[in-house]
Design a protein around this motif. Structure first.
Motif, short mmCIF file in Angstrom:
data_model
loop_
_atom_site.label_atom_id
_atom_site.label_comp_id
_atom_site.label_asym_id
_atom_site.label_seq_id
_atom_site.Cartn_x
_atom_site.Cartn_y
_atom_site.Cartn_z
N ALA A 142 0.83 -1.22 0.00
CA ALA A 142 0.00 0.00 0.00
C ALA A 142 0.86 1.26 0.00
N GLY A 143 2.03 1.20 -0.64
CA GLY A 143 2.91 2.37 -0.68
C GLY A 143 2.49 3.37 -1.74
N SER A 144 3.47 4.13 -2.23
CA SER A 144 3.19 5.20 -3.20
C SER A 144 2.37 4.70 -4.38
N MET A 145 2.67 3.50 -4.84
CA MET A 145 1.99 2.99 -6.03
C MET A 145 0.73 2.21 -5.68
N GLY A 146 0.87 1.27 -4.74
CA GLY A 146 -0.22 0.32 -4.47
C GLY A 146 -1.53 0.97 -4.10
N HIS A 147 -1.48 2.00 -3.23
CA HIS A 147 -2.76 2.55 -2.77
C HIS A 147 -3.52 3.21 -3.92
N ASP A 155 -1.27 -4.87 3.03
CA ASP A 155 0.11 -4.48 3.36
C ASP A 155 0.44 -5.14 4.69
N ILE A 156 1.71 -5.49 4.88
CA ILE A 156 2.08 -6.10 6.17
C ILE A 156 2.08 -5.03 7.27
N ASN A 157 2.11 -3.79 6.86
CA ASN A 157 2.19 -2.69 7.81
C ASN A 157 0.83 -2.00 7.94
N ASN A 187 3.95 -5.02 -10.40
CA ASN A 187 4.10 -3.62 -10.82
C ASN A 187 5.57 -3.20 -10.78
N SER A 188 6.49 -4.15 -10.66
CA SER A 188 7.92 -3.79 -10.58
C SER A 188 8.32 -2.86 -11.72
N SER A 189 9.26 -1.95 -11.42
CA SER A 189 9.76 -1.03 -12.44
C SER A 189 10.80 -1.68 -13.33
N1 LIG Z 1 7.46 4.82 -6.92
C1 LIG Z 1 7.49 4.82 -8.25
O1 LIG Z 1 7.72 5.86 -8.90
C2 LIG Z 1 7.21 3.54 -9.00
C3 LIG Z 1 6.77 3.61 -10.32
C4 LIG Z 1 6.45 2.43 -11.02
C5 LIG Z 1 6.62 1.22 -10.37
N2 LIG Z 1 7.09 1.16 -9.09
C6 LIG Z 1 7.23 -0.14 -8.46
O2 LIG Z 1 6.15 -0.35 -7.56
C7 LIG Z 1 6.58 -1.17 -6.46
C8 LIG Z 1 6.25 -0.44 -5.18
O3 LIG Z 1 6.91 0.80 -5.19
P1 LIG Z 1 6.46 1.98 -4.21
O4 LIG Z 1 7.18 3.19 -4.68
O5 LIG Z 1 4.98 1.98 -4.05
O6 LIG Z 1 7.12 1.46 -2.84
P2 LIG Z 1 6.83 1.92 -1.34
O7 LIG Z 1 8.08 1.70 -0.60
O8 LIG Z 1 6.17 3.27 -1.32
O9 LIG Z 1 5.71 0.86 -0.85
C9 LIG Z 1 5.97 -0.49 -0.70
C10 LIG Z 1 4.94 -1.05 0.29
O10 LIG Z 1 5.08 -2.46 0.31
C11 LIG Z 1 4.87 -2.90 1.62
N3 LIG Z 1 5.44 -4.24 1.77
C12 LIG Z 1 6.73 -4.59 1.89
N4 LIG Z 1 6.84 -5.93 1.96
C13 LIG Z 1 5.59 -6.43 1.87
C14 LIG Z 1 5.04 -7.74 1.88
N5 LIG Z 1 5.82 -8.80 2.01
N6 LIG Z 1 3.70 -7.88 1.76
C15 LIG Z 1 2.90 -6.79 1.65
N7 LIG Z 1 3.36 -5.52 1.64
C16 LIG Z 1 4.69 -5.35 1.75
C17 LIG Z 1 5.52 -1.85 2.50
O11 LIG Z 1 5.01 -1.88 3.81
C18 LIG Z 1 5.16 -0.57 1.74
O12 LIG Z 1 3.94 -0.02 2.24
C19 LIG Z 1 8.06 -1.43 -6.69
O13 LIG Z 1 8.22 -2.68 -7.32
C20 LIG Z 1 8.49 -0.31 -7.63
O14 LIG Z 1 9.55 -0.67 -8.48
C21 LIG Z 1 7.36 2.30 -8.38
#
Ligand SMILES: NC(=O)c1ccc[n+]([C@@H]2O[C@H](COP(=O)([O-])OP(=O)(O)OC[C@H]3O[C@@H](n4cnc5c(N)ncnc54)[C@H](O)[C@@H]3O)[C@@H](O)[C@H]2O)c1
Length: 294
Positions: A14-19, A36-38, A121-123
């Motif tokens: 539920a980080g920057s992307m997931g939510h 999310d685990i958190n 959704n990995s980059s």
């Molecule tokens: N931020 C960007 O600009 C962007 C753009 C495109 C793709 N991505 C990809 O999206 C993915 C997430 O990036 P983000 O920026 O949202 O990261 P983030 O750090 O903001 O969020 C990651 C979330 O994952 C949770 N998490 C960690 N381990 C977990 C688990 N085992 N089970 C459930 N939740 C877990 C964390 O608590 C955190 O809330 C990455 O693979 C990244 O490469 C990011």
């Protein structure tokens, strides 16, 4: 199976992307669970989404009724089993670490029904590196959203040699249903397409600067004035974080061992000095006393 069979969607992380991906899914009419685990990350996610959607309503981008219905379709959990057990499509957006993603996919494969498509959704991590821990490689693919997903209208859908056409079609149709343009990559490649184009541009910009062809501000000026780019490559590096590009380049270099993929010295110096861009107040430009001057 077709998109008509997709009713329940789970978003993991539920980080920057997931939510925001979860919100898009709920707005698209899918029963959506965000995991999310958190617990704190989930609370923060819902707070941010409420603010964002209220803002959309105030600006007339969304009706009050649409907002209400979308939140009715969105729930959260810290339990991956609960998230996966009814899902028809799962989109994983946890931290960018291969071992963590593989662990998550192992659990998803265990808990999700056998028809469920599992997308990452990995980059940069191609799905075949993750698919090996599952028993359903034909249902594994990448759905690469761009930051911030509620704004950016593009999703790179990436197929491995084992991903089935049916899974690809469902992912592409899902993008359409949530109002996003899905673009298919027929073969896996590190960094996919958008980021490779971006790398190529910023690496060339850095090469030109490091070898004294022009000042970085003037390279930015040319990109904007001559190419019509909304922002120059150095401004963009400052916005996304110079360290983000540096580590991505390092990963690429590790994979290719091609010296041209190695991060440039001037970029390495910035990272070592902690001058990472806007987030630290200084990168190529100094944000502590001035905003971008040209
Ligand atoms: N931020 C960007 O600009 C962007 C753009 C495109 C793709 N991505 C990809 O999206 C993915 C997430 O990036 P983000 O920026 O949202 O990261 P983030 O750090 O903001 O969020 C990651 C979330 O994952 C949770 N998490 C960690 N381990 C977990 C688990 N085992 N089970 C459930 N939740 C877990 C964390 O608590 C955190 O809330 C990455 O693979 C990244 O490469 C990011």
């Amino acid at each position: 199976m077709s998109i008509e069979n997709v009713k329940n969607v789970a978003v993991i992380g539920a980080g920057s992307m997931g939510h925001q991906i979860a919100m898009l899914s709920a707005l698209g009419g899918f029963e959506t669970v965000l995991q999310d685990i958190n617990e704190k990350a989930l609370e923060k996610a819902i707070d941010m989404l409420e603010q964002r959607m209220n803002d959309w309503v105030n600006k007339g981008k969304l009706s009050e009724e649409q907002r209400r219905l979308a939140f009715q379709k969105l729930r959260t959990t810290t339990e991956i089993k609960e998230a996966a057990q009814d899902a028809d499509l799962v989109i994983e957006a946890v931290v960018e670490k291969l071992d963590v993603k593989r662990e998550v996919f192992k659990l998803l494969d265990q808990y999700a029904p056998s028809h469920t498509i599992l997308a990452s959704n990995s980059s940069s991590i191609v799905n075949s590196k993750i698919a090996t821990v599952t028993n359903r490689p034909e249902k594994i693919l990448n759905m690469h959203f761009f930051f911030p997903p509620l704004v950016m209208d593009c999703v790179e859908v990436v197929k491995s040699e084992e991903t089935s056409d049916e899974s690809v079609q469902i992912a592409m149709d899902f993008c359409k249903k949530i109002g996003r343009t899905g673009v298919l990559l027929e073969k896996e490649i590190y960094g996919f397409i958008a980021n490779r184009l971006l790398f190529a541009l910023s690496n060339e910009a850095v090469y030109l600067y490091e070898n004294g062809y022009a000042d970085f501000k003037d390279i930015d000026l040319i990109a904007k004035k001559a190419l019509g780019h909304p922002m120059g490559p150095f401004e963009l590096m400052d916005l996304s974080g110079i360290d983000v590009g540096y580590y991505a380049n390092m990963e690429l270099y590790k994979e290719t061992q091609d010296p041209k993929d190695r991060p440039a010295k001037c970029v390495e110096e910035k990272v070592k000095a902690g001058e990472l861009g806007r987030k630290t107040g200084k990168g190529w430009y100094d944000y502590r006393k001035e905003v971008i001057s040209r």
